[in-house]
Design a protein around this motif. Structure first.
Motif, PDB file in Angstrom:
ATOM      1  N   THR A  50       0.666  -1.264  -0.102  1.00  0.00           N
ATOM      2  CA  THR A  50       0.071  -0.203  -0.080  1.00  0.00           C
ATOM      3  C   THR A  50       0.686   1.340  -0.006  1.00  0.00           C
ATOM      4  O   THR A  50       1.685   1.416   0.937  1.00  0.00           O
ATOM      5  N   ASP A  51       0.715   2.197  -0.734  1.00  0.00           N
ATOM      6  CA  ASP A  51       1.254   3.450  -0.893  1.00  0.00           C
ATOM      7  C   ASP A  51       2.731   3.504  -0.748  1.00  0.00           C
ATOM      8  O   ASP A  51       3.276   4.012   0.105  1.00  0.00           O
ATOM      9  N   VAL A  52       3.508   2.833  -1.993  1.00  0.00           N
ATOM     10  CA  VAL A  52       4.883   2.593  -1.905  1.00  0.00           C
ATOM     11  C   VAL A  52       5.476   3.112  -2.975  1.00  0.00           C
ATOM     12  O   VAL A  52       4.835   3.255  -4.096  1.00  0.00           O
ATOM     13  N   THR A  53       6.484   3.637  -3.001  1.00  0.00           N
ATOM     14  CA  THR A  53       7.454   3.953  -4.171  1.00  0.00           C
ATOM     15  C   THR A  53       7.927   3.009  -4.910  1.00  0.00           C
ATOM     16  O   THR A  53       8.143   2.001  -4.291  1.00  0.00           O
ATOM     17  N   THR A  54       8.504   3.183  -6.132  1.00  0.00           N
ATOM     18  CA  THR A  54       8.993   2.158  -6.954  1.00  0.00           C
ATOM     19  C   THR A  54      10.296   1.676  -6.106  1.00  0.00           C
ATOM     20  O   THR A  54      10.368   0.199  -6.203  1.00  0.00           O
ATOM     21  N   GLY A  55      11.063   2.379  -5.481  1.00  0.00           N
ATOM     22  CA  GLY A  55      12.122   1.789  -4.787  1.00  0.00           C
ATOM     23  C   GLY A  55      11.684   1.124  -3.556  1.00  0.00           C
ATOM     24  O   GLY A  55      12.528   0.140  -3.117  1.00  0.00           O
ATOM     25  N   GLU A  56      10.757   1.629  -2.974  1.00  0.00           N
ATOM     26  CA  GLU A  56      10.313   0.615  -1.810  1.00  0.00           C
ATOM     27  C   GLU A  56       9.902  -0.779  -2.129  1.00  0.00           C
ATOM     28  O   GLU A  56      10.396  -1.764  -1.458  1.00  0.00           O
ATOM     29  N   ALA A  57       9.093  -0.587  -3.058  1.00  0.00           N
ATOM     30  CA  ALA A  57       8.652  -1.776  -3.647  1.00  0.00           C
ATOM     31  C   ALA A  57       9.822  -2.785  -4.142  1.00  0.00           C
ATOM     32  O   ALA A  57       9.776  -4.074  -4.006  1.00  0.00           O
ATOM     33  N   ALA A  58      10.672  -2.145  -4.767  1.00  0.00           N
ATOM     34  CA  ALA A  58      11.982  -2.995  -5.373  1.00  0.00           C
ATOM     35  C   ALA A  58      12.596  -3.751  -4.087  1.00  0.00           C
ATOM     36  O   ALA A  58      13.149  -4.752  -4.295  1.00  0.00           O
ATOM     37  N   VAL A  59      12.805  -2.817  -2.995  1.00  0.00           N
ATOM     38  CA  VAL A  59      13.567  -3.585  -1.954  1.00  0.00           C
ATOM     39  C   VAL A  59      12.762  -4.700  -1.299  1.00  0.00           C
ATOM     40  O   VAL A  59      13.289  -5.498  -1.003  1.00  0.00           O
ATOM     41  N   PRO A  90       0.056 -10.154 -15.096  1.00  0.00           N
ATOM     42  CA  PRO A  90       1.230  -9.790 -14.180  1.00  0.00           C
ATOM     43  C   PRO A  90       2.343  -9.638 -15.054  1.00  0.00           C
ATOM     44  O   PRO A  90       2.548 -10.559 -16.057  1.00  0.00           O
ATOM     45  N   TRP A  91       3.488  -9.231 -14.557  1.00  0.00           N
ATOM     46  CA  TRP A  91       4.785  -9.021 -15.101  1.00  0.00           C
ATOM     47  C   TRP A  91       5.571  -9.893 -14.406  1.00  0.00           C
ATOM     48  O   TRP A  91       5.694  -9.789 -13.141  1.00  0.00           O
ATOM     49  N   PRO A  92       6.743 -10.812 -14.781  1.00  0.00           N
ATOM     50  CA  PRO A  92       7.812 -11.442 -13.951  1.00  0.00           C
ATOM     51  C   PRO A  92       8.811 -10.637 -13.422  1.00  0.00           C
ATOM     52  O   PRO A  92       9.109  -9.348 -14.092  1.00  0.00           O
ATOM     53  N   LEU A  93       9.088 -10.580 -12.278  1.00  0.00           N
ATOM     54  CA  LEU A  93      10.151  -9.930 -11.619  1.00  0.00           C
ATOM     55  C   LEU A  93      11.508 -10.542 -11.988  1.00  0.00           C
ATOM     56  O   LEU A  93      11.402 -11.743 -12.423  1.00  0.00           O
ATOM     57  N   PRO A  94      12.537  -9.602 -12.554  1.00  0.00           N
ATOM     58  CA  PRO A  94      13.861 -10.275 -12.816  1.00  0.00           C
ATOM     59  C   PRO A  94      14.083 -11.201 -11.822  1.00  0.00           C
ATOM     60  O   PRO A  94      13.992 -11.026 -10.568  1.00  0.00           O
ATOM     61  N   VAL A  95      14.808 -12.403 -12.409  1.00  0.00           N
ATOM     62  CA  VAL A  95      14.954 -13.337 -11.680  1.00  0.00           C
ATOM     63  C   VAL A  95      16.573 -13.071 -10.926  1.00  0.00           C
ATOM     64  O   VAL A  95      16.852 -13.962  -9.924  1.00  0.00           O
ATOM     65  N   GLU A  96      17.315 -11.949 -11.131  1.00  0.00           N
ATOM     66  CA  GLU A  96      18.620 -11.668 -10.706  1.00  0.00           C
ATOM     67  C   GLU A  96      18.465 -10.204 -10.539  1.00  0.00           C
ATOM     68  O   GLU A  96      17.815  -9.403 -11.128  1.00  0.00           O
ATOM     69  N   GLY A  97      19.526  -9.556  -9.800  1.00  0.00           N
ATOM     70  CA  GLY A  97      19.622  -8.250  -9.755  1.00  0.00           C
ATOM     71  C   GLY A  97      19.248  -7.620  -8.419  1.00  0.00           C
ATOM     72  O   GLY A  97      18.559  -8.176  -7.686  1.00  0.00           O
ATOM     73  N   ARG A  98      19.906  -6.460  -8.263  1.00  0.00           N
ATOM     74  CA  ARG A  98      19.701  -5.678  -6.829  1.00  0.00           C
ATOM     75  C   ARG A  98      18.404  -4.949  -7.020  1.00  0.00           C
ATOM     76  O   ARG A  98      17.694  -4.927  -8.209  1.00  0.00           O
ATOM     77  N   ASP A  99      18.200  -4.077  -6.014  1.00  0.00           N
ATOM     78  CA  ASP A  99      16.774  -3.570  -5.984  1.00  0.00           C
ATOM     79  C   ASP A  99      16.779  -2.509  -7.029  1.00  0.00           C
ATOM     80  O   ASP A  99      15.803  -2.030  -7.691  1.00  0.00           O
ATOM     81  N   GLU A 100      18.089  -1.870  -7.584  1.00  0.00           N
ATOM     82  CA  GLU A 100      18.020  -0.795  -8.406  1.00  0.00           C
ATOM     83  C   GLU A 100      17.709  -1.339  -9.776  1.00  0.00           C
ATOM     84  O   GLU A 100      16.696  -0.746 -10.570  1.00  0.00           O
ATOM     85  N   GLU A 101      17.820  -2.632 -10.187  1.00  0.00           N
ATOM     86  CA  GLU A 101      17.412  -3.164 -11.463  1.00  0.00           C
ATOM     87  C   GLU A 101      15.974  -3.564 -11.392  1.00  0.00           C
ATOM     88  O   GLU A 101      15.219  -3.309 -12.274  1.00  0.00           O
ATOM     89  N   ILE A 102      15.420  -3.843 -10.271  1.00  0.00           N
ATOM     90  CA  ILE A 102      14.152  -4.096  -9.924  1.00  0.00           C
ATOM     91  C   ILE A 102      13.276  -2.792 -10.102  1.00  0.00           C
ATOM     92  O   ILE A 102      12.244  -3.038 -10.960  1.00  0.00           O
ATOM     93  N   ALA A 103      13.884  -2.018  -9.469  1.00  0.00           N
ATOM     94  CA  ALA A 103      13.090  -0.465  -9.597  1.00  0.00           C
ATOM     95  C   ALA A 103      12.962  -0.095 -11.035  1.00  0.00           C
ATOM     96  O   ALA A 103      11.837   0.410 -11.438  1.00  0.00           O
ATOM     97  N   ALA A 104      13.942  -0.275 -11.924  1.00  0.00           N
ATOM     98  CA  ALA A 104      13.951  -0.015 -13.246  1.00  0.00           C
ATOM     99  C   ALA A 104      12.910  -0.836 -13.931  1.00  0.00           C
ATOM    100  O   ALA A 104      12.293  -0.258 -14.702  1.00  0.00           O
ATOM    101  N   GLU A 105      12.758  -2.138 -13.732  1.00  0.00           N
ATOM    102  CA  GLU A 105      11.737  -2.923 -14.262  1.00  0.00           C
ATOM    103  C   GLU A 105      10.357  -2.344 -13.978  1.00  0.00           C
ATOM    104  O   GLU A 105       9.342  -2.459 -14.442  1.00  0.00           O
ATOM    105  N   LEU A 110       5.247   0.657 -15.123  1.00  0.00           N
ATOM    106  CA  LEU A 110       4.310   1.869 -14.970  1.00  0.00           C
ATOM    107  C   LEU A 110       4.492   2.839 -16.149  1.00  0.00           C
ATOM    108  O   LEU A 110       3.384   3.310 -16.707  1.00  0.00           O
ATOM    109  N   ASP A 111       5.570   2.862 -16.888  1.00  0.00           N
ATOM    110  CA  ASP A 111       5.685   3.563 -18.183  1.00  0.00           C
ATOM    111  C   ASP A 111       4.775   3.010 -19.558  1.00  0.00           C
ATOM    112  O   ASP A 111       4.367   3.685 -20.231  1.00  0.00           O
TER     113      ASP A 111
END
Length: 116
Positions: A50-59, A90-105, A110-111
């Motif tokens: 609920t009410d999270v930023t992409t960065g928070e959701a990625a972490v 739904p979209w698949p979450l990247p199977v590897e990578g840190r939170d920065e790569e997940i936030a980019a996805e 969203l775009d």
């Protein structure tokens, strides 16, 4: 990461067929997010943040993928914006990578949503 579920809500259906658990998790010192988890059938669960930023959701997603889910390819995501605009898949979450790569996805997702 500490987890503090709202005990009064555990197992209580909230307009859904399956019991849900409302929770609050500290992502980092002083950064808390709220969400709801449900397991409507064996081997399938969903978590709504609920009410999270992409960065928070990625972490959160990285923690979920790397710490709890038995295989990284099992984590998928959607956004309320996409669902509100008719997107059902739904979209698949990247199977590897840190939170920065997940936030980019997550931002790419969203775009891709065309608002009406």
């Amino acid at each position: 990461m500490s987890q503090t579920p709202h005990a009064a809500d555990a197992g209580r259906p909230v307009g859904r067929a399956a019991p849900v658990l409302d929770f609050e998790i500290e992502l980092a010192p002083g950064i808390w997010i709220d969400g709801t988890a449900s397991m409507p059938k064996p081997d399938y669960a969903y978590i709504t943040l609920t009410d999270v930023t992409t960065g928070e959701a990625a972490v959160f997603a990285q923690w979920l993928r790397d710490s709890l889910v038995p295989a990284p390819h099992l984590v998928w995501f959607a956004s309320s914006l996409a669902v509100a605009n008719g997107e059902q898949d739904p979209w698949p979450l990247p199977v590897e990578g840190r939170d920065e790569e997940i936030a980019a996805e997550l931002r790419r997702h969203l775009d891709s949503v065309e608002t009406r």
